[in-house]
Design a protein around this motif. Sequence first.
Motif, PDB file in Angstrom:
ATOM      1  N   ALA A   1     -44.032  26.062 -16.230  1.00  0.00           N
ATOM      2  CA  ALA A   1     -43.302  25.850 -14.981  1.00  0.00           C
ATOM      3  C   ALA A   1     -43.901  26.620 -13.803  1.00  0.00           C
ATOM      4  O   ALA A   1     -43.487  26.419 -12.661  1.00  0.00           O
ATOM      5  N   LEU A   2     -44.881  27.472 -14.070  1.00  0.00           N
ATOM      6  CA  LEU A   2     -45.455  28.296 -13.009  1.00  0.00           C
ATOM      7  C   LEU A   2     -46.562  27.557 -12.269  1.00  0.00           C
ATOM      8  O   LEU A   2     -47.295  26.756 -12.857  1.00  0.00           O
ATOM      9  N   PRO A   3     -46.719  27.814 -10.973  1.00  0.00           N
ATOM     10  CA  PRO A   3     -47.890  27.290 -10.259  1.00  0.00           C
ATOM     11  C   PRO A   3     -49.171  27.858 -10.894  1.00  0.00           C
ATOM     12  O   PRO A   3     -49.224  29.043 -11.234  1.00  0.00           O
ATOM     13  N   GLY A   4     -50.161  27.019 -11.059  1.00  0.00           N
ATOM     14  CA  GLY A   4     -51.400  27.472 -11.695  1.00  0.00           C
ATOM     15  C   GLY A   4     -51.229  27.749 -13.171  1.00  0.00           C
ATOM     16  O   GLY A   4     -51.877  28.654 -13.716  1.00  0.00           O
ATOM     17  N   ALA A   5     -50.360  26.990 -13.820  1.00  0.00           N
ATOM     18  CA  ALA A   5     -50.104  27.185 -15.243  1.00  0.00           C
ATOM     19  C   ALA A   5     -51.393  27.076 -16.045  1.00  0.00           C
ATOM     20  O   ALA A   5     -52.220  26.190 -15.795  1.00  0.00           O
ATOM     21  N   PRO A   6     -51.589  27.966 -17.025  1.00  0.00           N
ATOM     22  CA  PRO A   6     -52.836  27.923 -17.799  1.00  0.00           C
ATOM     23  C   PRO A   6     -52.872  26.753 -18.773  1.00  0.00           C
ATOM     24  O   PRO A   6     -51.840  26.216 -19.181  1.00  0.00           O
ATOM     25  N   GLN A   7     -54.084  26.377 -19.147  1.00  0.00           N
ATOM     26  CA  GLN A   7     -54.292  25.382 -20.203  1.00  0.00           C
ATOM     27  C   GLN A   7     -54.321  26.114 -21.536  1.00  0.00           C
ATOM     28  O   GLN A   7     -55.125  27.034 -21.733  1.00  0.00           O
ATOM     29  N   LEU A   8     -53.442  25.725 -22.465  1.00  0.00           N
ATOM     30  CA  LEU A   8     -53.269  26.472 -23.703  1.00  0.00           C
ATOM     31  C   LEU A   8     -53.877  25.764 -24.908  1.00  0.00           C
ATOM     32  O   LEU A   8     -53.786  24.547 -25.039  1.00  0.00           O
ATOM     33  N   THR A   9     -54.466  26.555 -25.794  1.00  0.00           N
ATOM     34  CA  THR A   9     -54.733  26.148 -27.168  1.00  0.00           C
ATOM     35  C   THR A   9     -53.976  27.118 -28.056  1.00  0.00           C
ATOM     36  O   THR A   9     -54.152  28.335 -27.941  1.00  0.00           O
ATOM     37  N   LEU A  10     -53.100  26.604 -28.927  1.00  0.00           N
ATOM     38  CA  LEU A  10     -52.335  27.445 -29.835  1.00  0.00           C
ATOM     39  C   LEU A  10     -52.966  27.412 -31.210  1.00  0.00           C
ATOM     40  O   LEU A  10     -53.115  26.335 -31.805  1.00  0.00           O
ATOM     41  N   CYS A  11     -53.344  28.583 -31.697  1.00  0.00           N
ATOM     42  CA  CYS A  11     -53.969  28.699 -33.012  1.00  0.00           C
ATOM     43  C   CYS A  11     -53.053  29.507 -33.922  1.00  0.00           C
ATOM     44  O   CYS A  11     -52.734  30.652 -33.626  1.00  0.00           O
ATOM     45  N   GLY A  12     -52.616  28.895 -35.024  1.00  0.00           N
ATOM     46  CA  GLY A  12     -51.736  29.574 -35.967  1.00  0.00           C
ATOM     47  C   GLY A  12     -52.461  29.895 -37.258  1.00  0.00           C
ATOM     48  O   GLY A  12     -53.110  29.033 -37.847  1.00  0.00           O
ATOM     49  N   TYR A  13     -52.334  31.143 -37.679  1.00  0.00           N
ATOM     50  CA  TYR A  13     -52.947  31.587 -38.930  1.00  0.00           C
ATOM     51  C   TYR A  13     -51.950  31.397 -40.066  1.00  0.00           C
ATOM     52  O   TYR A  13     -50.782  31.778 -39.948  1.00  0.00           O
ATOM     53  N   THR A  14     -52.384  30.796 -41.166  1.00  0.00           N
ATOM     54  CA  THR A  14     -51.459  30.561 -42.272  1.00  0.00           C
ATOM     55  C   THR A  14     -52.205  30.428 -43.591  1.00  0.00           C
ATOM     56  O   THR A  14     -53.280  29.827 -43.636  1.00  0.00           O
ATOM     57  N   PRO A  15     -51.655  30.969 -44.662  1.00  0.00           N
ATOM     58  CA  PRO A  15     -52.250  30.734 -45.990  1.00  0.00           C
ATOM     59  C   PRO A  15     -51.855  29.381 -46.571  1.00  0.00           C
ATOM     60  O   PRO A  15     -52.286  29.024 -47.661  1.00  0.00           O
ATOM     61  N   HIS A  16     -51.041  28.603 -45.851  1.00  0.00           N
ATOM     62  CA  HIS A  16     -50.507  27.347 -46.380  1.00  0.00           C
ATOM     63  C   HIS A  16     -51.416  26.149 -46.121  1.00  0.00           C
ATOM     64  O   HIS A  16     -51.081  25.030 -46.517  1.00  0.00           O
ATOM     65  N   VAL A  17     -52.527  26.341 -45.440  1.00  0.00           N
ATOM     66  CA  VAL A  17     -53.505  25.261 -45.303  1.00  0.00           C
ATOM     67  C   VAL A  17     -54.819  25.733 -45.905  1.00  0.00           C
ATOM     68  O   VAL A  17     -55.146  26.920 -45.867  1.00  0.00           O
ATOM     69  N   THR A  18     -55.565  24.800 -46.470  1.00  0.00           N
ATOM     70  CA  THR A  18     -56.821  25.157 -47.140  1.00  0.00           C
ATOM     71  C   THR A  18     -58.040  24.885 -46.276  1.00  0.00           C
ATOM     72  O   THR A  18     -59.139  25.318 -46.599  1.00  0.00           O
ATOM     73  N   LYS A  19     -57.856  24.135 -45.201  1.00  0.00           N
ATOM     74  CA  LYS A  19     -58.954  23.892 -44.276  1.00  0.00           C
ATOM     75  C   LYS A  19     -58.389  23.791 -42.861  1.00  0.00           C
ATOM     76  O   LYS A  19     -57.193  23.546 -42.670  1.00  0.00           O
ATOM     77  N   ALA A  20     -59.250  23.981 -41.881  1.00  0.00           N
ATOM     78  CA  ALA A  20     -58.808  23.945 -40.487  1.00  0.00           C
ATOM     79  C   ALA A  20     -58.229  22.578 -40.147  1.00  0.00           C
ATOM     80  O   ALA A  20     -58.739  21.545 -40.583  1.00  0.00           O
ATOM     81  N   GLN A  21     -57.162  22.591 -39.360  1.00  0.00           N
ATOM     82  CA  GLN A  21     -56.498  21.363 -38.937  1.00  0.00           C
ATOM     83  C   GLN A  21     -56.291  21.416 -37.432  1.00  0.00           C
ATOM     84  O   GLN A  21     -55.661  22.339 -36.924  1.00  0.00           O
TER      85      GLN A  21
ATOM     86  N   ALA B   1     -39.484  35.712 -15.181  1.00  0.00           N
ATOM     87  CA  ALA B   1     -40.164  36.937 -14.753  1.00  0.00           C
ATOM     88  C   ALA B   1     -41.225  37.355 -15.761  1.00  0.00           C
ATOM     89  O   ALA B   1     -42.325  37.797 -15.386  1.00  0.00           O
ATOM     90  N   ILE B   2     -40.933  37.227 -17.051  1.00  0.00           N
ATOM     91  CA  ILE B   2     -41.898  37.606 -18.091  1.00  0.00           C
ATOM     92  C   ILE B   2     -43.118  36.691 -18.049  1.00  0.00           C
ATOM     93  O   ILE B   2     -44.268  37.148 -18.145  1.00  0.00           O
ATOM     94  N   ALA B   3     -42.895  35.385 -17.886  1.00  0.00           N
ATOM     95  CA  ALA B   3     -44.025  34.450 -17.811  1.00  0.00           C
ATOM     96  C   ALA B   3     -44.892  34.748 -16.593  1.00  0.00           C
ATOM     97  O   ALA B   3     -46.132  34.745 -16.688  1.00  0.00           O
ATOM     98  N   ALA B   4     -44.264  34.999 -15.454  1.00  0.00           N
ATOM     99  CA  ALA B   4     -45.025  35.309 -14.238  1.00  0.00           C
ATOM    100  C   ALA B   4     -45.810  36.606 -14.411  1.00  0.00           C
ATOM    101  O   ALA B   4     -46.959  36.725 -13.959  1.00  0.00           O
ATOM    102  N   GLN B   5     -45.205  37.571 -15.079  1.00  0.00           N
ATOM    103  CA  GLN B   5     -45.887  38.847 -15.308  1.00  0.00           C
ATOM    104  C   GLN B   5     -47.077  38.664 -16.240  1.00  0.00           C
ATOM    105  O   GLN B   5     -48.149  39.247 -16.017  1.00  0.00           O
ATOM    106  N   LEU B   6     -46.918  37.837 -17.283  1.00  0.00           N
ATOM    107  CA  LEU B   6     -48.036  37.591 -18.187  1.00  0.00           C
ATOM    108  C   LEU B   6     -49.191  36.916 -17.452  1.00  0.00           C
ATOM    109  O   LEU B   6     -50.359  37.294 -17.627  1.00  0.00           O
ATOM    110  N   LEU B   7     -48.890  35.937 -16.616  1.00  0.00           N
ATOM    111  CA  LEU B   7     -49.944  35.257 -15.868  1.00  0.00           C
ATOM    112  C   LEU B   7     -50.636  36.233 -14.925  1.00  0.00           C
ATOM    113  O   LEU B   7     -51.872  36.199 -14.769  1.00  0.00           O
ATOM    114  N   ALA B   8     -49.870  37.142 -14.319  1.00  0.00           N
ATOM    115  CA  ALA B   8     -50.465  38.147 -13.426  1.00  0.00           C
ATOM    116  C   ALA B   8     -51.381  39.094 -14.207  1.00  0.00           C
ATOM    117  O   ALA B   8     -52.458  39.477 -13.724  1.00  0.00           O
ATOM    118  N   ILE B   9     -50.975  39.468 -15.414  1.00  0.00           N
ATOM    119  CA  ILE B   9     -51.811  40.328 -16.254  1.00  0.00           C
ATOM    120  C   ILE B   9     -53.112  39.623 -16.626  1.00  0.00           C
ATOM    121  O   ILE B   9     -54.202  40.217 -16.588  1.00  0.00           O
TER     122      ILE B   9
END
Length: 419
Positions: free
Chosen positions: A38-58, A403-411
């Motif tokens: 919802a922020l102006p200049g919102a970042p483009q995200l890639t979410l990477c989750g680590y898990t022992p429940h998959v045997t190969k990258a998905q 406020a937390i999202a805006a602060q993270l983007l500022a960081i």
Amino acid sequence: MKLFWMLNFLPPELSQALGLPAQASGSWVQALRAQLAALPGAPQLTLCGYTPHVTKAQRRIIGGTAYLALPAAGGRAVLARALAEDQPDLVLLFGTESEHALWVLQSFDPARILVYIQGLAGPCGAHMADGLPPRFLRRQPLKEALAARTGGATVRQLAARLTARGEREKQVLALARHVLGRTGWDKAYCEQHAPAARYYPLGEILRQPFYAGGWRRQGCIPHRIFVSQGNLPLKGLHRAIEALPALLPDFPDAALFVAGWPPPDKGPLLRPAMRWLAEYPGYLAALAEKLGVADRIHYTGVLGADAMREEFLKSETYLLCSSIENSPNSLGEAMLLGMPCAASAVGGVPSLLESGAEGVLFNPSAPGALAAALAGLWADPARADALAAAARTRALADHDGPAIAAQLLAICRQALAGL
């Protein structure tokens, strides 16, 4: 801005896409993602989750967002390739104790990685058996072997696992250049173990149902105590059980409700063996019987957010009796609801709640302190309600999503500007 967000679990939507059961963790990820979007200049995200429940990258694209499931086996090479291909501006690394956290720091420029502390594994291992008899930290080869085969663990094994993760955590922090935390305690820990890093304070968004508040004295059950987690010895449920006998003379209706499953019981013939094998739950059951308070302790089963909220609202007091914590979400949720809180004055807890102004803090290892904290709140309901109202005001500010999202983007921008 391209952000590669490294998580220590699979986001629920990725679990669903892969046909895996959703993990309990993750509501804060959805909330923070929504606020960032919802922020102006919102970042483009890639979410990477680590898990022992998959045997190969998905890899998946879900709702316009890129996802990667990172396997444990061969995951380091997969992660290095993904980072080389994606070329993110920054990596957000959530959690410091798992093996993938070290992979991130070894596969990418540390100056472009923001390390976000959750708990601190090493201190948690050191405090795992606080308040328990010394025998719990002795080796028990037969019990340990049987516990491992049945998916359980002895108290000593739990402590050893976290201590080992704590050593890996120190390696991660030693390489870090940017660290995000929430309390004075984790900041002090970083000053010791992450000497080359800049520390940034950043709050956490909690589960949405709690922001509406709703606790009312007239709607709760008098002298009903709620503890949100009791499986791990670290959470100190034994201390709460030990405090009940001191409360009953003045508050004979006092009762303790615990989110989670009760100690396993297969009847009187198997009970001794079950209590021996299920070490900590068995100890809790025997302790309650010895003190004559077994009928005052009630287990709710595992609860989702809405059911957890109802348990909070039915209780007169939220109790955090842990031996160590950084920033327990359950305390923040109780504060958001506007309910009276009594909490251990350990770790980062004093950074979240001011004793005497927003609730009551006590020394969990001091005899009688826990019971005195609860009795003080119950003896003066008007004061308890005033503390609870102040706690809600504090929590709404500390856990303000936009406020937390805006602060993270500022960081993030600040970190990039320093390159």
